[in-house]
Scaffold this motif. Structure first.
Motif, PDB file in Angstrom:
ATOM      1  N   ARG A  36     -23.097  48.125  20.400  1.00 37.55           N
ATOM      2  CA  ARG A  36     -21.761  47.630  20.141  1.00 37.55           C
ATOM      3  C   ARG A  36     -21.092  48.432  19.114  1.00 37.55           C
ATOM      4  O   ARG A  36     -19.974  48.606  19.200  1.00 37.55           O
ATOM      5  N   SER A  95     -22.235  47.204  26.565  1.00 36.72           N
ATOM      6  CA  SER A  95     -22.772  48.593  25.793  1.00 36.72           C
ATOM      7  C   SER A  95     -24.056  48.246  25.208  1.00 36.72           C
ATOM      8  O   SER A  95     -24.370  47.079  24.796  1.00 36.72           O
ATOM      9  N   ASP A 140     -18.547  57.788  27.637  1.00 36.33           N
ATOM     10  CA  ASP A 140     -18.720  57.503  26.354  1.00 36.33           C
ATOM     11  C   ASP A 140     -20.245  57.787  25.919  1.00 36.33           C
ATOM     12  O   ASP A 140     -20.949  57.943  26.870  1.00 36.33           O
ATOM     13  N   LEU A 144     -15.767  43.472  24.275  1.00 35.33           N
ATOM     14  CA  LEU A 144     -16.807  44.400  24.338  1.00 35.33           C
ATOM     15  C   LEU A 144     -18.141  43.410  23.981  1.00 35.33           C
ATOM     16  O   LEU A 144     -18.059  42.586  23.174  1.00 35.33           O
ATOM     17  N   GLN A 203     -22.376  55.954  24.991  1.00 35.52           N
ATOM     18  CA  GLN A 203     -23.369  55.014  25.733  1.00 35.52           C
ATOM     19  C   GLN A 203     -23.587  55.122  27.230  1.00 35.52           C
ATOM     20  O   GLN A 203     -24.466  54.398  27.888  1.00 35.52           O
ATOM     21  N   TYR A 234     -14.415  53.834  20.483  1.00 34.81           N
ATOM     22  CA  TYR A 234     -13.273  53.614  20.937  1.00 34.81           C
ATOM     23  C   TYR A 234     -12.302  53.313  19.915  1.00 34.81           C
ATOM     24  O   TYR A 234     -11.022  53.733  19.956  1.00 34.81           O
ATOM     25  N   SER A 249     -20.176  51.637  20.059  1.00 37.38           N
ATOM     26  CA  SER A 249     -18.866  51.676  20.727  1.00 37.38           C
ATOM     27  C   SER A 249     -17.676  51.333  20.086  1.00 37.38           C
ATOM     28  O   SER A 249     -16.582  52.006  20.353  1.00 37.38           O
TER      29      SER A 249
END
Length: 253
Positions: free
Chosen positions: A18, A15, A240, A56, A242, A25, A21
């Motif tokens: 981070r 990603s 998502d 990740l 990103q 999530y 993300s």
């Protein structure tokens, strides 16, 4: 051959952001996140009640594309990489050790779909999720240029077997495949709107409608669905904030 050879055992997101993300999530899947300092980088472990479920990391280079990669357990990474090359695939990251974790390589099948090979130093810990386990990946889907050629490649590489084939009309056959006798995914010929062959991973999410609202609230987009699939579950395919694609599978009503 081990009983997890050919099974997906890990999933990893790269990603450009981070922290964003982690929030997205966490809100959508209910995953916790814990950062681990590794040589030259920070690696985030997504977890459910402390049990790691996915990883990740930052984009490895500026022009890399955000996305999810699935890791398939193999008995011998180096030997399997040689087999990938012999069968017409390519190697993106050569066999590499991860201290106290295992050995991995990132490869692509002959049509360009990317996945990782992994041999764990702790196979008793790195096991596939149980089918239907909440907030875990429960299905693995390959959009291929030619699914029959793709299946032949993966069958020889991992020992996957054909399961049921579902006629999707104009879209052709959706071919289920199994590992060790258990159906774990499907493959089909991609439509022209899908730019390149790729793997897509479906997370078991419970209430699909509530999850859709969480995706939208977090800045994600629903690309397709909700759509009912054989067996009564509902799916959505999403992106998502990103730019990484993912999918959800759950119940409705």
């Amino acid at each position: 051959m081990s009983d997890i050879h050919g099974r997906f055992v890990w999933y990893e997101l790269i990603s450009p952001d981070r922290e964003a993300s982690k929030r997205f999530y966490g809100d959508v899947m209910g995953w916790g996140a814990e950062d681990t300092q590794m040589p030259g980088m920070v690696y985030t472990m997504f977890n459910i009640d402390g049990t790691p479920v996915a990883g990740l990391m930052d984009l490895p280079e500026p022009n890399a594309r955000p996305g999810w990669t699935g890791y398939v357990a193999v008995d011998d990474v180096d030997g399997t990489v040689e087999q990938v090359k012999r069968l017409g695939g390519s190697v993106h990251v050569p066999p590499t050790d991860i201290a106290d974790v295992g050995r991995f390589s990132i490869v692509a099948d002959p049509q360009g779909a990317v996945l990782a090979l992994f041999t764990s130093l702790h196979p008793e810990r790195d096991q596939p999720a149980a089918p239907g386990a909440p907030a875990r990946v429960g299905w693995h889907e390959l959009a291929a240029v030619d699914w029959e050629k793709a299946f032949a490649f993966y069958s020889e590489l991992f020992g996957w077997q054909k399961a049921e084939g579902i006629d999707m009309g104009e879209m052709g056959i959706y071919q289920l495949f199994s590992a060790g006798g258990q159906p774990i995914g499907g493959m089909f010929n991609k439509p022209p709107t899908v730019p390149a062959p790729a793997w897509l991973f479906y997370v078991n999410i419970g209430d699909i409608d509530a999850a859709i609202e969480r995706v939208k609230a977090g800045g994600g987009q629903i690309l397709n669905g909700p759509m009912q699939v054989p067996g009564g579950d509902w799916i959505v395919q999403s992106i998502d904030p990103q730019g990484a694609m993912f999918a959800l599978v759950g119940k409705r009503g």
